[in-house]
Write a protein that holds these residues in place. Sequence first.
Motif, mmCIF file in Angstrom:
data_model
loop_
_atom_site.group_PDB
_atom_site.id
_atom_site.type_symbol
_atom_site.label_atom_id
_atom_site.label_comp_id
_atom_site.label_asym_id
_atom_site.label_seq_id
_atom_site.Cartn_x
_atom_site.Cartn_y
_atom_site.Cartn_z
ATOM 1 N N SER A 135 0.903 -1.176 0.124
ATOM 2 C CA SER A 135 0.049 -0.175 -0.251
ATOM 3 C C SER A 135 0.792 1.220 0.009
ATOM 4 O O SER A 135 1.472 1.370 0.863
ATOM 5 C CB SER A 135 -0.868 0.136 1.188
ATOM 6 N N ASP A 136 0.548 2.178 -1.050
ATOM 7 C CA ASP A 136 1.536 3.472 -0.897
ATOM 8 C C ASP A 136 0.858 4.394 0.112
ATOM 9 O O ASP A 136 1.302 5.371 0.365
ATOM 10 C CB ASP A 136 1.183 4.131 -2.235
ATOM 11 N N GLY A 137 -0.203 4.009 0.925
ATOM 12 C CA GLY A 137 -0.725 4.803 1.981
ATOM 13 C C GLY A 137 0.199 4.937 3.128
ATOM 14 O O GLY A 137 0.150 5.735 3.977
ATOM 15 N N THR A 138 1.167 4.077 3.019
ATOM 16 C CA THR A 138 2.409 4.234 4.050
ATOM 17 C C THR A 138 3.536 5.049 3.695
ATOM 18 O O THR A 138 4.680 4.835 4.293
ATOM 19 C CB THR A 138 2.908 2.652 4.564
ATOM 20 N N ILE A 139 3.393 5.568 2.793
ATOM 21 C CA ILE A 139 4.543 6.388 1.957
ATOM 22 C C ILE A 139 5.122 7.372 3.313
ATOM 23 O O ILE A 139 6.330 7.596 3.280
ATOM 24 C CB ILE A 139 4.145 7.294 0.880
ATOM 25 N N TYR A 140 4.232 7.975 4.068
ATOM 26 C CA TYR A 140 4.594 8.759 5.072
ATOM 27 C C TYR A 140 5.673 8.234 5.807
ATOM 28 O O TYR A 140 6.761 8.732 6.154
ATOM 29 C CB TYR A 140 3.476 9.248 5.972
ATOM 30 N N ASP A 141 5.643 6.939 6.341
ATOM 31 C CA ASP A 141 6.404 6.184 7.104
ATOM 32 C C ASP A 141 7.794 6.116 6.376
ATOM 33 O O ASP A 141 8.917 6.425 6.913
ATOM 34 C CB ASP A 141 5.852 4.753 7.500
ATOM 35 N N VAL A 142 7.754 5.708 5.078
ATOM 36 C CA VAL A 142 8.777 5.353 4.430
ATOM 37 C C VAL A 142 9.816 6.858 4.139
ATOM 38 O O VAL A 142 10.945 6.601 4.254
ATOM 39 C CB VAL A 142 8.280 4.769 2.954
ATOM 40 N N LEU A 143 9.052 7.678 3.621
ATOM 41 C CA LEU A 143 9.614 9.020 3.719
ATOM 42 C C LEU A 143 10.278 9.830 4.860
ATOM 43 O O LEU A 143 11.465 10.271 4.891
ATOM 44 C CB LEU A 143 8.887 10.009 3.210
ATOM 45 N N CYS A 144 9.394 9.463 6.252
ATOM 46 C CA CYS A 144 10.069 9.910 7.290
ATOM 47 C C CYS A 144 11.369 9.091 7.657
ATOM 48 O O CYS A 144 12.206 9.790 8.277
ATOM 49 C CB CYS A 144 9.090 9.623 8.279
ATOM 50 N N ALA A 145 11.315 7.657 7.475
ATOM 51 C CA ALA A 145 12.488 6.957 7.753
ATOM 52 C C ALA A 145 13.528 7.482 6.895
ATOM 53 O O ALA A 145 14.998 7.552 7.249
ATOM 54 C CB ALA A 145 12.284 5.287 7.512
ATOM 55 N N PHE A 146 13.274 7.708 5.556
ATOM 56 C CA PHE A 146 14.325 8.262 4.614
ATOM 57 C C PHE A 146 15.081 9.535 5.094
ATOM 58 O O PHE A 146 16.365 9.473 5.038
ATOM 59 C CB PHE A 146 13.587 8.315 3.214
ATOM 60 N N PHE A 147 14.228 10.367 5.381
ATOM 61 C CA PHE A 147 14.773 11.874 5.816
ATOM 62 C C PHE A 147 15.583 11.609 7.496
ATOM 63 O O PHE A 147 16.665 12.155 7.600
ATOM 64 C CB PHE A 147 13.959 12.917 5.777
ATOM 65 N N THR A 148 14.991 10.862 8.002
ATOM 66 C CA THR A 148 15.632 10.570 9.422
ATOM 67 C C THR A 148 16.916 9.813 9.360
ATOM 68 O O THR A 148 17.813 10.026 10.082
ATOM 69 C CB THR A 148 14.654 9.617 10.261
ATOM 70 N N LEU A 149 17.008 8.696 8.542
ATOM 71 C CA LEU A 149 18.250 8.243 8.243
ATOM 72 C C LEU A 149 19.346 8.969 7.831
ATOM 73 O O LEU A 149 20.388 8.780 8.031
ATOM 74 C CB LEU A 149 18.028 6.926 7.515
ATOM 75 N N LEU A 150 18.959 9.871 6.924
ATOM 76 C CA LEU A 150 19.580 11.134 5.930
ATOM 77 C C LEU A 150 20.327 11.657 7.290
ATOM 78 O O LEU A 150 21.469 12.119 7.386
ATOM 79 C CB LEU A 150 19.369 11.648 5.246
ATOM 80 N N ALA A 151 19.393 12.069 8.154
ATOM 81 C CA ALA A 151 19.866 12.981 9.330
ATOM 82 C C ALA A 151 20.951 12.327 10.124
ATOM 83 O O ALA A 151 21.991 12.945 10.672
ATOM 84 C CB ALA A 151 18.697 13.368 10.015
ATOM 85 N N LEU A 152 20.607 10.920 10.515
ATOM 86 C CA LEU A 152 21.224 10.335 11.401
ATOM 87 C C LEU A 152 22.704 10.155 10.815
ATOM 88 O O LEU A 152 23.748 10.103 11.642
ATOM 89 C CB LEU A 152 20.507 9.119 11.866
ATOM 90 N N THR A 153 22.806 9.637 9.641
ATOM 91 C CA THR A 153 24.073 9.168 8.934
ATOM 92 C C THR A 153 24.985 10.510 8.871
ATOM 93 O O THR A 153 26.093 10.473 9.165
ATOM 94 C CB THR A 153 23.855 8.776 7.553
ATOM 95 N N HIS A 154 24.455 11.896 8.690
ATOM 96 C CA HIS A 154 24.983 13.002 8.746
ATOM 97 C C HIS A 154 25.516 13.376 9.968
ATOM 98 O O HIS A 154 26.759 13.542 10.107
ATOM 99 C CB HIS A 154 24.266 14.000 8.158
ATOM 100 N N TYR A 155 24.676 13.238 10.911
ATOM 101 C CA TYR A 155 25.088 13.599 12.213
ATOM 102 C C TYR A 155 26.069 12.684 12.920
ATOM 103 O O TYR A 155 27.100 12.880 13.399
ATOM 104 C CB TYR A 155 23.832 13.389 13.241
ATOM 105 N N VAL A 156 25.852 11.323 12.692
ATOM 106 C CA VAL A 156 26.653 10.275 13.343
ATOM 107 C C VAL A 156 28.202 10.281 12.622
ATOM 108 O O VAL A 156 29.099 10.173 13.269
ATOM 109 C CB VAL A 156 26.345 9.089 13.218
ATOM 110 N N GLY A 157 28.221 10.633 11.252
ATOM 111 C CA GLY A 157 29.299 10.755 10.524
ATOM 112 C C GLY A 157 30.165 11.980 10.797
ATOM 113 O O GLY A 157 31.550 11.870 10.619
ATOM 114 N N ILE A 158 29.645 12.930 11.453
ATOM 115 C CA ILE A 158 30.669 14.067 11.975
ATOM 116 C C ILE A 158 30.966 13.575 13.431
ATOM 117 O O ILE A 158 32.030 13.863 13.587
ATOM 118 C CB ILE A 158 29.435 15.269 12.012
#
Length: 573
Positions: A135-158
């Motif tokens: 179901s595409d109706g869960t796209i909100y969770d997928v996009l939230c995970a995508f940007f959260t993971l980007l933020a976490l990899t950026h933060y932890v990388g520093i």
Amino acid sequence: MGIDARKLWVAGVLVALYFLALTHWGIFTGFVGDDLTNISFLHGYGHKSLWVMLAEALSIFSPAYRPVGGLYYRSLLAVAGFHPLPFRVVFFLFLILNIGLALIWFQQLTQSTLTAASGALFFAFHPTLANLYYSDGTIYDVLCAFFTLLALTHYVGIRKGHRFVTGNHLLLTVLLYGAALGSKEMAITLPAILVAYEATFHSNARDLRLRAWPILLLAGMTLVEMAVKVMLPNYMSTNPWYAPHYSLRYVGSAYLHYYRLLFLNDGIGAGALVALLAGALLLAVLMRRRAMVFGVLFANLALIPVCVIVPREGFVWYIPLLGYALYGGAAVSALTEKLSAQSRPRVPVRTSVFAALLIALYAFHYKRAARLPEPYRHEQDEIVALLAAAKMAAPELPRASRILIESDPHREIWWIPLFLMRLGYGDPTLWVDRLVNLGDTYNPDQAGLYDMRMRWDGAKYEVAIQPRSVASPVTFHVTPETADVFGGLRRGQTANIRLPKVYANCTIDAAYRLPDDEFTRAGVWFRWSELDESGSGVVRAGGDAERGVVLVDRIRACGRSWVPAEASFLIDP
């Protein structure tokens, strides 16, 4: 590219293939009701332009419903049209990207390729996440995970280089967090997760001010976002499904509900759950594995936002599952290290362990994964059948058409046919009425009101098309006897109308729509006015009248056929 980087790439490809082997059926599924509701109603189809959607997504603190998800839906609709396959392909690309980001983040946290690869395997698939795969109706969770993971990899990388998140690095973190917030509210726990990360991986007390400043800034963003969503009128603040409940009993019951979904076991009790969580944390401490400690903290912190609202299905585990995937990956790595230390193997132990884990997980999940699509196929088939029947009978419909659906097998309040027809015909002004039964033939009183009539006979939809009248619309004006400063007609207030004399001494019925609303306001007023011998009459704004511009698009006089009409007035309750 170093050896470790190549191993990580190979592991990532293998995990992606494992994921697709278990979920590929989902790429070819159709739309479900949530997709139609999201596009046609929640994200302003026909009422908001893409530019407005983009502005809402960029503003971060918008009261709009999950504006980043709205931008996803509306952009794909503009590019690919109302076809499910492009939506599903893009959706699965995000799922695979998230697996890759999880792999990188686990590697950053642990400096262990086996931990990262094993953790990515645990994260890639879980039966309780079935909504994500079908179901595409869960796209909100997928996009939230995508940007959260980007933020976490950026933060932890520093931070893993003992640097601090300042300047442009802080700006990028803020932007990524804003995008995560705009995707789904589950992102609000990110500041608390960063506190847990600092306490677990940087437990010294040095440079606390420099370390705390970025987290405090994100926490401030969280407070503003929560205030906007709770205090300003929007689809969340007015929806009881999102009303928060802060009692410990409620939150505890929700936690138990979600862990039962995670373990696929409704028999787990509160005491057993507490023991399991305490045991998992104790084991992590005894093994001196910071990643395992952080994994437990991450999972339970990330779960908090959904534990204060009406319980959902298991797909809400998507982001929290990252924590337990990290925990599991670190545990596999720790056991492998002990195995390697006790023997001198002739084969690469880590590679063998990962391969064995991949095969074992695939064998364990295969049969269950094959059964997951079944609950979704029925609704998808119904949607396909309804639209296909309509489009076969009428590939195109006049703008602002009215459709009548009789005897369909669905519950009384079900908006999916309306959303489906609007999207299928590309007309946000189209309206659908649903009634139990009108008999075997057209009710003569309805002649001219509906452009299409669909009737469910128990197996399929029978469709009849009624050509719209080519007569010129009857134009008339609604003139309030008294009006407020905005010129509106208040509830209970009367107004005058005057029609051509051919309608003199007739009872007038009116079909109306309120175009300022997203979807719910349209209908028919019976016995709206009694005209005198000159064609004049009085109308009244009923006590249930809703605020907005009212368009009268059809009228019926003396019980004859409905004819086109043009009139408008403002109701200002």
